[in-house]
Design a protein around this motif. Structure first.
Motif, PDB file in Angstrom:
ATOM      1  N   ILE A   4       0.857  -1.193   0.000  1.00  0.00           N
ATOM      2  CA  ILE A   4       0.000   0.000   0.000  1.00  0.00           C
ATOM      3  C   ILE A   4       0.887   1.235   0.000  1.00  0.00           C
ATOM      4  O   ILE A   4       1.845   1.311   0.777  1.00  0.00           O
ATOM      5  CB  ILE A   4      -0.932   0.013   1.239  1.00  0.00           C
ATOM      6  N   ASP A   5       0.566   2.208  -0.865  1.00  0.00           N
ATOM      7  CA  ASP A   5       1.355   3.446  -0.884  1.00  0.00           C
ATOM      8  C   ASP A   5       0.497   4.685  -0.673  1.00  0.00           C
ATOM      9  O   ASP A   5       1.000   5.801  -0.678  1.00  0.00           O
ATOM     10  CB  ASP A   5       2.149   3.567  -2.193  1.00  0.00           C
ATOM     11  N   ASP A   6      -0.807   4.490  -0.460  1.00  0.00           N
ATOM     12  CA  ASP A   6      -1.717   5.623  -0.250  1.00  0.00           C
ATOM     13  C   ASP A   6      -2.106   5.684   1.223  1.00  0.00           C
ATOM     14  O   ASP A   6      -2.801   4.791   1.728  1.00  0.00           O
ATOM     15  CB  ASP A   6      -2.970   5.450  -1.122  1.00  0.00           C
ATOM     16  N   PRO A   7      -1.671   6.712   1.965  1.00  0.00           N
ATOM     17  CA  PRO A   7      -2.008   6.785   3.387  1.00  0.00           C
ATOM     18  C   PRO A   7      -3.505   6.918   3.665  1.00  0.00           C
ATOM     19  O   PRO A   7      -3.949   6.667   4.790  1.00  0.00           O
ATOM     20  CB  PRO A   7      -1.247   8.024   3.876  1.00  0.00           C
ATOM     21  N   ALA A   8      -4.285   7.291   2.645  1.00  0.00           N
ATOM     22  CA  ALA A   8      -5.727   7.417   2.821  1.00  0.00           C
ATOM     23  C   ALA A   8      -6.466   6.108   2.570  1.00  0.00           C
ATOM     24  O   ALA A   8      -7.698   6.052   2.698  1.00  0.00           O
ATOM     25  CB  ALA A   8      -6.276   8.508   1.895  1.00  0.00           C
ATOM     26  N   ASP A   9      -5.759   5.039   2.248  1.00  0.00           N
ATOM     27  CA  ASP A   9      -6.401   3.753   1.967  1.00  0.00           C
ATOM     28  C   ASP A   9      -7.222   3.309   3.180  1.00  0.00           C
ATOM     29  O   ASP A   9      -6.701   3.228   4.297  1.00  0.00           O
ATOM     30  CB  ASP A   9      -5.318   2.711   1.659  1.00  0.00           C
ATOM     31  N   PRO A  10      -8.517   3.047   2.996  1.00  0.00           N
ATOM     32  CA  PRO A  10      -9.378   2.703   4.140  1.00  0.00           C
ATOM     33  C   PRO A  10      -8.975   1.410   4.843  1.00  0.00           C
ATOM     34  O   PRO A  10      -9.370   1.182   5.985  1.00  0.00           O
ATOM     35  CB  PRO A  10     -10.771   2.596   3.518  1.00  0.00           C
ATOM     36  N   ARG A  11      -8.197   0.571   4.168  1.00  0.00           N
ATOM     37  CA  ARG A  11      -7.753  -0.665   4.819  1.00  0.00           C
ATOM     38  C   ARG A  11      -6.794  -0.398   5.987  1.00  0.00           C
ATOM     39  O   ARG A  11      -6.555  -1.283   6.806  1.00  0.00           O
ATOM     40  CB  ARG A  11      -7.097  -1.591   3.789  1.00  0.00           C
ATOM     41  N   LEU A  12      -6.307   0.835   6.066  1.00  0.00           N
ATOM     42  CA  LEU A  12      -5.387   1.202   7.142  1.00  0.00           C
ATOM     43  C   LEU A  12      -6.085   1.911   8.299  1.00  0.00           C
ATOM     44  O   LEU A  12      -5.424   2.420   9.209  1.00  0.00           O
ATOM     45  CB  LEU A  12      -4.268   2.098   6.590  1.00  0.00           C
ATOM     46  N   ASP A  13      -7.403   1.935   8.286  1.00  0.00           N
ATOM     47  CA  ASP A  13      -8.131   2.728   9.283  1.00  0.00           C
ATOM     48  C   ASP A  13      -7.887   2.275  10.724  1.00  0.00           C
ATOM     49  O   ASP A  13      -7.967   3.084  11.652  1.00  0.00           O
ATOM     50  CB  ASP A  13      -9.629   2.708   8.986  1.00  0.00           C
ATOM     51  N   ASP A  14      -7.607   0.998  10.947  1.00  0.00           N
ATOM     52  CA  ASP A  14      -7.330   0.540  12.310  1.00  0.00           C
ATOM     53  C   ASP A  14      -6.087   1.190  12.904  1.00  0.00           C
ATOM     54  O   ASP A  14      -5.928   1.223  14.132  1.00  0.00           O
ATOM     55  CB  ASP A  14      -7.133  -0.978  12.340  1.00  0.00           C
ATOM     56  N   PHE A  15      -5.204   1.693  12.033  1.00  0.00           N
ATOM     57  CA  PHE A  15      -3.938   2.254  12.493  1.00  0.00           C
ATOM     58  C   PHE A  15      -3.918   3.779  12.421  1.00  0.00           C
ATOM     59  O   PHE A  15      -2.895   4.394  12.713  1.00  0.00           O
ATOM     60  CB  PHE A  15      -2.789   1.698  11.643  1.00  0.00           C
ATOM     61  N   ARG A  16      -5.049   4.362  12.080  1.00  0.00           N
ATOM     62  CA  ARG A  16      -5.079   5.796  11.831  1.00  0.00           C
ATOM     63  C   ARG A  16      -5.217   6.583  13.137  1.00  0.00           C
ATOM     64  O   ARG A  16      -6.044   6.263  13.981  1.00  0.00           O
ATOM     65  CB  ARG A  16      -6.245   6.126  10.895  1.00  0.00           C
ATOM     66  N   ASP A  17      -4.375   7.612  13.286  1.00  0.00           N
ATOM     67  CA  ASP A  17      -4.420   8.521  14.432  1.00  0.00           C
ATOM     68  C   ASP A  17      -4.436   7.742  15.744  1.00  0.00           C
ATOM     69  O   ASP A  17      -5.427   7.713  16.475  1.00  0.00           O
ATOM     70  CB  ASP A  17      -5.649   9.440  14.339  1.00  0.00           C
ATOM     71  N   LEU A  18      -3.325   7.096  16.051  1.00  0.00           N
ATOM     72  CA  LEU A  18      -3.271   6.210  17.213  1.00  0.00           C
ATOM     73  C   LEU A  18      -3.334   6.932  18.547  1.00  0.00           C
ATOM     74  O   LEU A  18      -3.417   6.289  19.585  1.00  0.00           O
ATOM     75  CB  LEU A  18      -2.006   5.348  17.158  1.00  0.00           C
ATOM     76  N   SER A  19      -3.300   8.251  18.540  1.00  0.00           N
ATOM     77  CA  SER A  19      -3.482   8.964  19.802  1.00  0.00           C
ATOM     78  C   SER A  19      -4.901   8.802  20.332  1.00  0.00           C
ATOM     79  O   SER A  19      -5.156   9.022  21.512  1.00  0.00           O
ATOM     80  CB  SER A  19      -3.169  10.455  19.630  1.00  0.00           C
ATOM     81  N   THR A  20      -5.838   8.394  19.457  1.00  0.00           N
ATOM     82  CA  THR A  20      -7.213   8.156  19.911  1.00  0.00           C
ATOM     83  C   THR A  20      -7.707   6.755  19.599  1.00  0.00           C
ATOM     84  O   THR A  20      -8.562   6.230  20.298  1.00  0.00           O
ATOM     85  CB  THR A  20      -8.200   9.162  19.265  1.00  0.00           C
ATOM     86  N   ALA A  21      -7.136   6.098  18.583  1.00  0.00           N
ATOM     87  CA  ALA A  21      -7.708   4.836  18.112  1.00  0.00           C
ATOM     88  C   ALA A  21      -7.625   3.726  19.145  1.00  0.00           C
ATOM     89  O   ALA A  21      -8.425   2.797  19.129  1.00  0.00           O
ATOM     90  CB  ALA A  21      -7.024   4.390  16.825  1.00  0.00           C
ATOM     91  N   ASP A  22      -6.625   3.788  20.046  1.00  0.00           N
ATOM     92  CA  ASP A  22      -6.466   2.702  20.997  1.00  0.00           C
ATOM     93  C   ASP A  22      -7.146   2.974  22.327  1.00  0.00           C
ATOM     94  O   ASP A  22      -6.986   2.215  23.276  1.00  0.00           O
ATOM     95  CB  ASP A  22      -4.979   2.397  21.222  1.00  0.00           C
ATOM     96  N   ARG A  23      -7.880   4.051  22.431  1.00  0.00           N
ATOM     97  CA  ARG A  23      -8.615   4.312  23.660  1.00  0.00           C
ATOM     98  C   ARG A  23      -9.788   3.350  23.805  1.00  0.00           C
ATOM     99  O   ARG A  23     -10.254   2.755  22.852  1.00  0.00           O
ATOM    100  CB  ARG A  23      -9.138   5.753  23.673  1.00  0.00           C
ATOM    101  N   ARG A  24     -10.265   3.240  25.036  1.00  0.00           N
ATOM    102  CA  ARG A  24     -11.419   2.378  25.283  1.00  0.00           C
ATOM    103  C   ARG A  24     -12.630   2.895  24.511  1.00  0.00           C
ATOM    104  O   ARG A  24     -12.746   4.089  24.223  1.00  0.00           O
ATOM    105  CB  ARG A  24     -11.737   2.353  26.782  1.00  0.00           C
ATOM    106  N   PRO A  25     -13.564   1.998  24.190  1.00  0.00           N
ATOM    107  CA  PRO A  25     -14.739   2.436  23.416  1.00  0.00           C
ATOM    108  C   PRO A  25     -15.566   3.499  24.115  1.00  0.00           C
ATOM    109  O   PRO A  25     -16.297   4.241  23.459  1.00  0.00           O
ATOM    110  CB  PRO A  25     -15.546   1.131  23.247  1.00  0.00           C
ATOM    111  N   ASP A  26     -15.462   3.590  25.451  1.00  0.00           N
ATOM    112  CA  ASP A  26     -16.261   4.579  26.167  1.00  0.00           C
ATOM    113  C   ASP A  26     -15.576   5.946  26.248  1.00  0.00           C
ATOM    114  O   ASP A  26     -16.090   6.862  26.878  1.00  0.00           O
ATOM    115  CB  ASP A  26     -16.583   4.090  27.588  1.00  0.00           C
TER     116      ASP A  26
END
Length: 258
Positions: A4-26
């Protein structure tokens, strides 16, 4: 492996903006994902019960992991940095869903040595504490009021992935948790530097069923928690030093009760 060479590829959404992505769902922006960083920690995630969703990394780091159970997206360090929001010098990430943890009664019943935490809010201290627990044979960790999420990315990284193998359970009411521990034959030992506490080596805890009670990095345990414990113990220290980092103190206590 998928190039993958496109940072906007939706397949990478799990890794996007990790300052918030790994927070608890609440928490705002949180999806509750478990994020592992670096080859060693990713390997431990792959060997854990946490269901892996995918990996992202530069080719040589991904190839070092061998056969993989999920899609591995291969890209450049520059694209990775744009996706995750910061430069990651470890070269590989993995994202997983959370796995069910044992309930409090189940964990206590199956253990002989436990750590009980009150107000341990620093993610790095929490990760270090889990690493020490894994190294020194602690069967599980009970998370009391005020504790941070042990599956936060920084805790997982500092624990070197050992937070993924040491069971933990929520204990929102310490009084009830202490009753459960005593019912299962545990001695609750509060670790505190206060005067009048028994010296840890002399407390007769080695070889017994013990739950070590540890407090926050600054004020330590509350008076209520110490009073509710069966015994208060302290680590003897040189003059002029009144306390240790909570993860360091925990390691000494874990070794002392082995």
């Amino acid at each position: 492996m998928i190039e993958i060479d496109d940072p906007a590829d939706p397949r990478l959404d799990d890794f996007r903006d990790l300052s918030t992505a790994d927070r608890r769902p609440d928490r705002p922006g949180g999806r509750g994902l478990v994020i592992a960083e670096g080859v060693v920690v990713v390997e431990r995630l792959l060997g854990s019960p946490y269901p892996v969703r995918g990996l992202l990394g530069v080719r040589r780091r991904v190839e070092a992991l061998g056969d993989l159970p999920a899609p591995a997206y291969v890209t450049s360090a520059e694209v990775m940095a744009e996706v995750v929001g910061f430069h990651l010098n470890r070269g590989v990430l993995a994202a997983a869903d959370r796995a069910p943890q044992p309930d409090l009664a189940e964990l206590v019943a199956s253990s002989r040595r436990l750590a009980v935490l009150e107000g341990v809010g620093d993610h790095e201290n929490l990760g270090s504490l889990f690493r020490n627990a894994a190294a020194l044979g602690i069967d599980g960790v009970l998370l009391g009021p005020g504790c941070s999420d042990p599956l936060y990315r920084r805790s997982v990284r500092v624990s070197m992935g050992h937070v993924l193998r040491v069971p933990f359970a929520s204990a929102p009411n310490l009084t009830e948790a202490f009753e459960l521990l005593r019912h299962n034959g545990f001695t609750v030992a509060a670790l505190t530097p206060r005067a009048g506490s028994a010296n840890l080596p002399d407390a007769g805890l080695r070889g017994r069923k013990v739950a070590v009670l540890l407090g926050s990095e600054g004020p330590g345990l509350t008076d209520e928690a110490i009073a509710a414990a069966d015994v208060a113990v302290r680590i003897p220290m040189a003059d002029g030093v009144d306390s240790l980092n909570v993860a360091t103190a925990a390691a000494i206590a874990f070794y002392a009760i082995a």
